[in-house]
Design an enzyme around this catalytic site. Structure first.
Site, PDB file in Angstrom:
ATOM      1  N   GLU A 331       0.808  -1.224   0.000  1.00  0.00           N
ATOM      2  CA  GLU A 331       0.000   0.000   0.000  1.00  0.00           C
ATOM      3  C   GLU A 331       0.842   1.275   0.000  1.00  0.00           C
ATOM      4  O   GLU A 331       0.330   2.367  -0.175  1.00  0.00           O
ATOM      5  CB  GLU A 331      -0.896   0.023   1.247  1.00  0.00           C
ATOM      6  CG  GLU A 331      -2.065  -0.944   1.186  1.00  0.00           C
ATOM      7  CD  GLU A 331      -1.753  -2.335   1.727  1.00  0.00           C
ATOM      8  OE1 GLU A 331      -0.559  -2.702   1.770  1.00  0.00           O
ATOM      9  OE2 GLU A 331      -2.699  -3.049   2.101  1.00  0.00           O
ATOM     10  N   LYS A 440      -0.651 -10.023  24.058  1.00  0.00           N
ATOM     11  CA  LYS A 440      -1.123  -9.216  25.179  1.00  0.00           C
ATOM     12  C   LYS A 440      -1.116 -10.077  26.439  1.00  0.00           C
ATOM     13  O   LYS A 440      -1.971 -10.924  26.630  1.00  0.00           O
ATOM     14  CB  LYS A 440      -2.503  -8.648  24.880  1.00  0.00           C
ATOM     15  CG  LYS A 440      -2.413  -7.659  23.726  1.00  0.00           C
ATOM     16  CD  LYS A 440      -3.730  -7.120  23.273  1.00  0.00           C
ATOM     17  CE  LYS A 440      -3.480  -6.165  22.115  1.00  0.00           C
ATOM     18  NZ  LYS A 440      -4.459  -6.253  21.069  1.00  0.00           N
TER      19      LYS A 440
HETATM   20  P1  AMP Z   1       3.349  -6.476   2.106  1.00  0.00           P
HETATM   21  O1  AMP Z   1       2.299  -5.514   1.754  1.00  0.00           O
HETATM   22  O2  AMP Z   1       2.994  -7.881   1.772  1.00  0.00           O
HETATM   23  O3  AMP Z   1       4.653  -6.077   1.534  1.00  0.00           O
HETATM   24  O4  AMP Z   1       3.504  -6.495   3.691  1.00  0.00           O
HETATM   25  C1  AMP Z   1       3.667  -5.304   4.423  1.00  0.00           C
HETATM   26  C2  AMP Z   1       3.889  -5.638   5.866  1.00  0.00           C
HETATM   27  O5  AMP Z   1       5.128  -6.323   6.041  1.00  0.00           O
HETATM   28  C3  AMP Z   1       4.023  -4.428   6.758  1.00  0.00           C
HETATM   29  O6  AMP Z   1       2.767  -3.882   7.114  1.00  0.00           O
HETATM   30  C4  AMP Z   1       4.767  -5.004   7.951  1.00  0.00           C
HETATM   31  O7  AMP Z   1       3.907  -5.689   8.832  1.00  0.00           O
HETATM   32  C5  AMP Z   1       5.687  -6.003   7.303  1.00  0.00           C
HETATM   33  N1  AMP Z   1       7.017  -5.405   7.126  1.00  0.00           N
HETATM   34  C6  AMP Z   1       7.537  -4.850   6.024  1.00  0.00           C
HETATM   35  N2  AMP Z   1       8.798  -4.436   6.240  1.00  0.00           N
HETATM   36  C7  AMP Z   1       9.076  -4.730   7.541  1.00  0.00           C
HETATM   37  C8  AMP Z   1      10.215  -4.547   8.383  1.00  0.00           C
HETATM   38  N3  AMP Z   1      11.341  -4.003   7.946  1.00  0.00           N
HETATM   39  N4  AMP Z   1      10.102  -4.950   9.667  1.00  0.00           N
HETATM   40  C9  AMP Z   1       8.975  -5.521  10.145  1.00  0.00           C
HETATM   41  N5  AMP Z   1       7.889  -5.735   9.391  1.00  0.00           N
HETATM   42  C10 AMP Z   1       7.931  -5.340   8.097  1.00  0.00           C
END
Ligand code: AMP
Length: 541
Positions: A331, A440
């Site tokens: 997004e 939690k």
């Molecule tokens: P996507 O849209 O499939 O690329 O997933 C996005 C989600 O991946 C984000 O909202 C995070 O929860 C997770 N995410 C992406 N980059 C990181 C990061 N460097 N550290 C932790 N979570 C991440």
């Protein structure tokens, strides 16, 4: 009063046109799914993208029509990025790792009119075609010699035949910069996948944003290899940023295993790469096993899931490669933050600098962010308070494509990321968890990410996940699920003792279970919804 500067609409075709004119002999090198290495220049790529544009016109593709791709990182996929978007149609990249039902849903929801696919996916598309009625023509991304002798795929033809019928004499048309250019569906671990529809404007601004030295940083001196697939969030924008900067582009095709990646990096002189932690964890293991070194690789960007600090340290200490930790989402195009030190942090002790760099980082100009509590009130940037992370900016989604319900927007125009984070006084953001994954326990919140990062620092751990399981006393307690490295052993007691003194006592996992493999999403993240189902009924004393 309006300014008196040229109102040139931002369009992605201007990127390839620029590269073809000013970096005409800079190379794009691809490993082909049908075998072999393909090598040509930005000038060649622009000419072929124009041939593709002519072919699309001939096939009746119009402004706004969706053209699907099921393809690896290759020069043909690169041409589709530009050829499809260049005529004002929408390049819909589809993640082949999704379940077939999700693929069918996505193709039908997008109403793709054409579908381009790599040879690898021929058996898959043969199964999809009968239930994807909007697809008028299936195009095999290879030469005619690879076409199957018999096939029921409607209108099947080869990509090379399609291009060969055109001369490439074509001017990229101009149109409103807010025109859609590409479409990518989120992996949808719980709901149906949702489409994020990028515009020419958002894509171009994002490409400029990731080029900045304090974000991903791209230059004409770089040789860039995106290991993140072109079917997921446009390979983090690198197929745009590389030609925009005149950097050589190396596309690894279907060869995402460590040996193939390493070989291509060495032979093509790759300096800069990007991918999810699992890729780098596997590559690190491969490098260690063979006592190998990189001769040209200097930097890599790691994102998509939290980058374990142990991985960052090993890359610098053992391989002399810097990891830039970055955060983003489908997004957000995807770049939101990148972890690069500020001037006044350079003199800090090494361990403090390393601790800062393990965070997800600070925003790139173009993205704004804040954290809010349950009441929607903004929380302080003190590095302690954690809340829902909200973002906004010209490359952040406003609404999902053809969504039956509105997107995750606040009334005042921020996008709810679904992540929980802290922001430190220096502006560095740290993801605590996905809001659905945070544990939690009593009145405390426990970050599953922190525990997972620690667990993978244990030499016998190949992969680890932490989920909350019911506890009569605390409501939820952390359960650690571990995949052991082949040939290495560690007991449950040793594993639990590994956390002692490294995290607050209440955060330590209460139990550990060993499994052969963890479930993953189509984008390589641990599928915690499945893991929670696998351990349903599990409870700790
Ligand atoms: P996507 O849209 O499939 O690329 O997933 C996005 C989600 O991946 C984000 O909202 C995070 O929860 C997770 N995410 C992406 N980059 C990181 C990061 N460097 N550290 C932790 N979570 C991440």
């Amino acid at each position: 009063m309006l300014g008196l500067m040229m109102a040139e609409p931002l369009r992605v075709a201007t990127i390839i046109e620029h590269a073809a004119k000013w970096h005409s002999d800079t190379e794009i090198v691809s490993r082909l799914p049908e075998g072999g290495i393909h090598r040509y220049t930005y000038a060649d790529a622009n000419r072929r993208a124009k041939q593709l544009a002519q072919a699309l016109h001939r096939l009746g593709i119009e402004n706004g029509d969706r053209v699907g791709t099921l393809a690896w990182n290759t020069h043909r996929h690169f041409e589709l990025y530009y050829g499809v978007a260049g005529i004002g149609a929408v390049c819909h990249t589809i993640n082949p790792r999704l379940f077939p039902e999700q693929l069918v849903y996505i193709i039908n929801h997008a109403e793709d009119r054409l579908l381009f696919f790599d040879l690898t996916f021929l058996p898959l598309v043969e199964r999809l075609a009968p239930v994807c009625p909007t697809v008028e023509k299936w195009v095999l991304m290879a030469g005619p010699e690879h076409l199957p002798k018999q096939s029921a795929l409607p209108g099947l033809c080869s990509y090379e035949d399609l291009l060969a019928a055109e001369d490439g004499h074509y001017e990229w048309p101009s149109f409103d910069e807010n025109t859609a250019c590409s479409l990518c569906y989120t992996s949808g671990t719980t709901d149906q996948p949702k489409g994020v529809l990028y515009s020419h404007r958002s894509t171009l601004l994002h490409a400029l944003g990731i080029s900045l030295p304090d974000s991903l940083g791209c230059s004409a001196l770089d040789v860039i290899m995106p290991v993140v697939p072109m079917f997921h969030v446009n390979a983090w924008g690198l197929p745009y940023a590389a030609p925009l900067n005149g950097a050589k582009l190396v596309l690894p095709g279907a060869g995402m295993d460590s040996a193939s990646l390493y070989e291509l990096m060495e032979t093509e002189g790759v300096t800069f790469s990007a991918g999810v932690p699992t890729i780098w964890l596997a590559l690190l293991q491969f490098m260690r096993e063979g006592h190998r070194k990189f001769s040209t690789l200097r930097r890599t960007v790691v994102g998509g899931s939290s980058c374990p600090p142990a991985l960052m340290k090993a890359f610098v200490d053992e391989l002399n490669v810097t990891i830039t930790h970055a955060w983003g989402m489908t997004e957000t195009s995807p770049l939101g933050t990148a972890s690069r030190l500020k001037a006044n942090q350079l003199t800090l002790p090494a361990d403090e600098k390393a601790a800062i760099l393990t965070k997800q980082g600070r925003v790139v100009f173009g993205v704004d962010m804040k954290i809010v509590g349950d009441d929607g009130q903004e929380l302080p940037h003190d590095g302690e308070a954690f809340g829902d992370l909200l973002v906004r900016g010209p490359w952040v989604v406003r609404d999902y494509f053809r969504a039956p319900t509105p997107g995750e927007m606040t009334a005042d125009g921020w996008f709810r990321t679904g992540d929980v984070a802290t922001i430190a006084p220096d502006g560095f953001m740290q993801i605590t968890d996905r809001s659905k994954d945070v544990i939690k326990s009593g009145g405390e919140w426990i970050s599953s990410i922190d525990l997972e990062n620690l667990a993978v620092a244990h030499p016998a751990v190949a992969e680890a996940a932490v989920i909350g399981v019911p506890s009569a006393k605390w409501s939820e307690r952390p359960l650690l699920v571990v995949v052991r490295r082949p040939g290495l052993d560690v007991s449950k007691e040793e594993m639990l003792a590994f956390f002692r003194g490294k995290v607050a006592r209440f955060s330590e996992p209460d139990a550990v279970e060993f499994v052969d493999a963890l479930p993953h999403t189509a984008t390589g993240k641990i599928l915690k919804t499945q893991l929670r189902k696998d351990f349903a009924g599990y409870s700790v004393a």
